[in-house]
Design an enzyme around this catalytic site. Structure first.
Site, PDB file in Angstrom:
ATOM      1  N   ARG A   1      13.163   4.017 -10.464  1.00  0.00           N
ATOM      2  CA  ARG A   1      13.434   3.661  -9.068  1.00  0.00           C
ATOM      3  C   ARG A   1      14.361   2.448  -9.059  1.00  0.00           C
ATOM      4  NH1 ARG A   1       8.919   5.818  -5.813  1.00  0.00           N
ATOM      5  NH2 ARG A   1       8.377   7.693  -6.999  1.00  0.00           N
TER       6      ARG A   1
ATOM      7  N   ARG B   1       0.440  -0.277 -11.968  1.00  0.00           N
ATOM      8  CA  ARG B   1      -0.324  -0.818 -10.832  1.00  0.00           C
ATOM      9  C   ARG B   1      -1.827  -0.725 -11.089  1.00  0.00           C
ATOM     10  NH1 ARG B   1       2.336   0.546  -4.982  1.00  0.00           N
ATOM     11  NH2 ARG B   1       4.395  -0.277  -5.493  1.00  0.00           N
TER      12      ARG B   1
HETATM   13  P1  AMO Z   1       5.272   7.335  -4.612  1.00  0.00           P
HETATM   14  O1  AMO Z   1       6.721   7.105  -4.530  1.00  0.00           O
HETATM   15  O2  AMO Z   1       4.425   6.750  -3.518  1.00  0.00           O
HETATM   16  O3  AMO Z   1       4.950   8.904  -4.596  1.00  0.00           O
HETATM   17  O4  AMO Z   1       4.747   6.827  -6.001  1.00  0.00           O
HETATM   18  C1  AMO Z   1       3.417   7.086  -6.433  1.00  0.00           C
HETATM   19  C2  AMO Z   1       2.776   5.847  -7.030  1.00  0.00           C
HETATM   20  O5  AMO Z   1       3.609   5.300  -8.033  1.00  0.00           O
HETATM   21  C3  AMO Z   1       3.537   3.886  -8.038  1.00  0.00           C
HETATM   22  N1  AMO Z   1       4.860   3.324  -7.766  1.00  0.00           N
HETATM   23  C4  AMO Z   1       5.403   2.284  -8.429  1.00  0.00           C
HETATM   24  N2  AMO Z   1       4.916   1.526  -9.428  1.00  0.00           N
HETATM   25  C5  AMO Z   1       5.721   0.555  -9.921  1.00  0.00           C
HETATM   26  N3  AMO Z   1       6.976   0.313  -9.483  1.00  0.00           N
HETATM   27  C6  AMO Z   1       7.507   1.051  -8.468  1.00  0.00           C
HETATM   28  N4  AMO Z   1       8.751   0.828  -8.077  1.00  0.00           N
HETATM   29  C7  AMO Z   1       6.710   2.089  -7.902  1.00  0.00           C
HETATM   30  N5  AMO Z   1       6.900   3.003  -6.933  1.00  0.00           N
HETATM   31  C8  AMO Z   1       5.784   3.745  -6.861  1.00  0.00           C
HETATM   32  C9  AMO Z   1       2.549   3.510  -6.971  1.00  0.00           C
HETATM   33  C10 AMO Z   1       2.591   4.703  -6.053  1.00  0.00           C
HETATM   34  O6  AMO Z   1       1.427   4.855  -5.288  1.00  0.00           O
HETATM   35  N6  AMO Z   1       6.086  12.202  -5.568  1.00  0.00           N
HETATM   36  C11 AMO Z   1       5.164  11.253  -4.956  1.00  0.00           C
HETATM   37  C12 AMO Z   1       3.745  11.480  -5.439  1.00  0.00           C
HETATM   38  C13 AMO Z   1       3.098  12.770  -4.960  1.00  0.00           C
HETATM   39  O7  AMO Z   1       3.104  12.999  -3.734  1.00  0.00           O
HETATM   40  O8  AMO Z   1       2.584  13.488  -5.813  1.00  0.00           O
HETATM   41  C14 AMO Z   1       5.598   9.842  -5.346  1.00  0.00           C
HETATM   42  O9  AMO Z   1       6.306   9.618  -6.289  1.00  0.00           O
HETATM   43  O10 AMO Z   1       1.280   3.369  -7.603  1.00  0.00           O
END
Ligand code: AMO
Length: 432
Positions: free
Chosen positions: A212, A406
């Site tokens: 990301r 997390r």
């Molecule tokens: P989402 O984008 O909410 O959902 O991500 C899911 C979980 O991933 C973790 N997370 C992160 N951890 C660290 N750094 C980041 N930048 C970050 N972004 C997200 C969080 C979050 O809750 N495809 C959907 C999931 C699904 O619906 O199955 C998704 O990626 O703990």
């Protein structure tokens, strides 16, 4: 009885030294954790993957500096003062590498008392600290538990491409790469693939890196993290997916108890209990409890903290699920509530006041995808291969993704997610 030559003695791990026969020959390998020179004796503490062991040497003995890898041969000797009641005497210490440079932090101190930037700059050595490495031991044990609980219920582990041709979560925070002269992206999640794989295996999970391009410097975001993805077919609705999530998180906790009891002790943390039924709120109620305006499209970090406190106060739970987020604020593949399409069959799981998991029941009909993309103004061509799959019989399905870093950060109640990440990647950091 004649003792075997020391060079043929099998390696003893530090943790097993207390069970060594007193007066028997032992051979240890590890790092010089600490040297202590007293007037009449020199103590050497050796650290290996299992723990610490004490070696006794004559005063003035030459010992390589801290963090040098060494082999120690000698005799197991009972001493009530030694850790575990056994130490090594009549020892020979051989360096197994160059004498190590002085590390940036003193790893033998009980706590790693250095600022986070120093810790991260020197990650390859700071993670050696027994308390620091305990955090990753929690992660590894959680991964074991994650896999074990899913393997036991008919899931197949999969691996999907990390080089992809479209953004899965949103176009904004995607890393573009040059793919043989045309643009490609680093996968933001295995989302599209795990859904298509439901059409093959029914139930799949993946453990892997996701990317990301987070433009914000926050304590909860990384540019690369480990995503624990689950997707299951033939579900009635998202509640069935939440039940699977509950059991998966319980499996992760069981993994910690089974494999990382020692790490838990070193860290002095409380491992959460996963309630048989996770407390569940609709998004509307969650806004009310958090004291947020009723037209708020999403929960802020402050709202999540308030809900975490509510869950602890009302349900004695470290966990709370919020379901029914507004359809417009969730990804296009989320299934709207058939009765009130303004709300979606999506959910988040908050752990100790932080979003740990996102999930949902998904759309599964081709026509619904075409309509959802059109409604949001996304070009169908960009999603062609994914959307096509829904013309070939994908059953009702749903899933979720857990952020590994997390999870560990909240387990150890770290203020910053980077404290629980081996080699974090963020806006400013690409090395080590
Ligand atoms: P989402 O984008 O909410 O959902 O991500 C899911 C979980 O991933 C973790 N997370 C992160 N951890 C660290 N750094 C980041 N930048 C970050 N972004 C997200 C969080 C979050 O809750 N495809 C959907 C999931 C699904 O619906 O199955 C998704 O990626 O703990």
């Amino acid at each position: 009885m004649r003792q075997p030559p020391l060079s043929t003695v099998v390696r003893t791990l530090a943790a097993a030294l207390p069970t060594a026969e007193p007066a028997s020959p032992v051979r240890l390998q590890g790092w010089v954790h600490r040297r202590r020179e007293l007037a009449r004796v020199t103590f050497l503490v050796v650290r290996d993957r299992s723990g610490l062991a004490q070696v006794v040497l004559p005063a003035g003995a030459e010992v390589p500096p801290e963090e040098t890898p060494v082999e120690v041969t000698g005799t197991a000797t009972a001493n009530a003062q030694a850790p575990g009641g056994i130490e090594i005497t009549e020892a020979t210490v051989t360096a197994l590498g160059e004498p190590a440079d002085t590390p940036a932090v003193e790893l033998w101190r009980p706590t790693l008392d250095t600022g986070l930037p120093t810790q991260l700059d020197h990650a390859a050595t700071t993670w050696r600290h027994p308390v620091q490495r305990a955090k990753w031991e929690l992660a590894a044990a959680s991964l074991f538990g994650f896999r074990a609980s899913l393997d036991a219920t008919g899931f197949t582990e999969v691996h999907s491409p990390k080089l992809v041709d479209s953004a899965t979560e949103s176009g904004a925070n995607v890393f573009e790469v040059d793919y043989f002269g045309r643009p490609a992206y680093l996968a933001q999640s295995p989302q599209f693939f795990k859904q298509q794989l439901v059409g093959i295996f029914e139930r799949v999970y993946e453990v892997g890196p996701v990317f990301r391009a987070e433009p914000h410097d926050t304590v909860r975001h990384l540019a690369e993290y480990v995503s624990l993805d689950v997707e299951l077919g033939f579900v009635r609705d998202h509640r069935e997916v939440i039940a699977c999530l509950r059991d998966t998180v319980a499996g992760m906790v069981a993994g910690i108890h089974e494999r990382a009891g020692d790490a838990v002790e070193r860290l002095g943390i409380t491992v959460p209990e996963v309630p048989a039924e996770l407390p569940l709120l609709h998004f509307r109620e969650a806004l009310e409890i958090a004291g947020a305006p009723a037209d708020e499209p999403d929960l802020s970090p402050a709202h999540e903290r308030a809900l975490g406190e509510w869950a602890m106060h009302e349900h004695d739970s470290d966990f709370v699920v919020v379901e029914g987020y507004p359809t417009a604020s969730r990804a296009f593949y989320s299934h709207p509530d058939p009765d009130e399409p303004h709300w979606s069959r999506s959910f988040d799981l908050l752990f100790r006041g932080l979003e740990l998991v996102s999930g949902a029941q998904r759309l599964h009909r081709y026509a619904d995808y075409v309509a959802a993309l059109e409604q949001r103004g996304y070009p169908l061509e960009a999603y062609a291969s994914y959307v096509e799959a829904f013309r070939r019989g994908i059953p009702p399905h749903g899933g979720f993704a857990i952020g590994l870093e997390r999870w560990v950060a909240r387990l150890v109640e770290a203020a910053n997610i980077r404290e629980a990440t081996l080699f974090p990647r963020d806006l400013h950091r690409l090395a080590p």
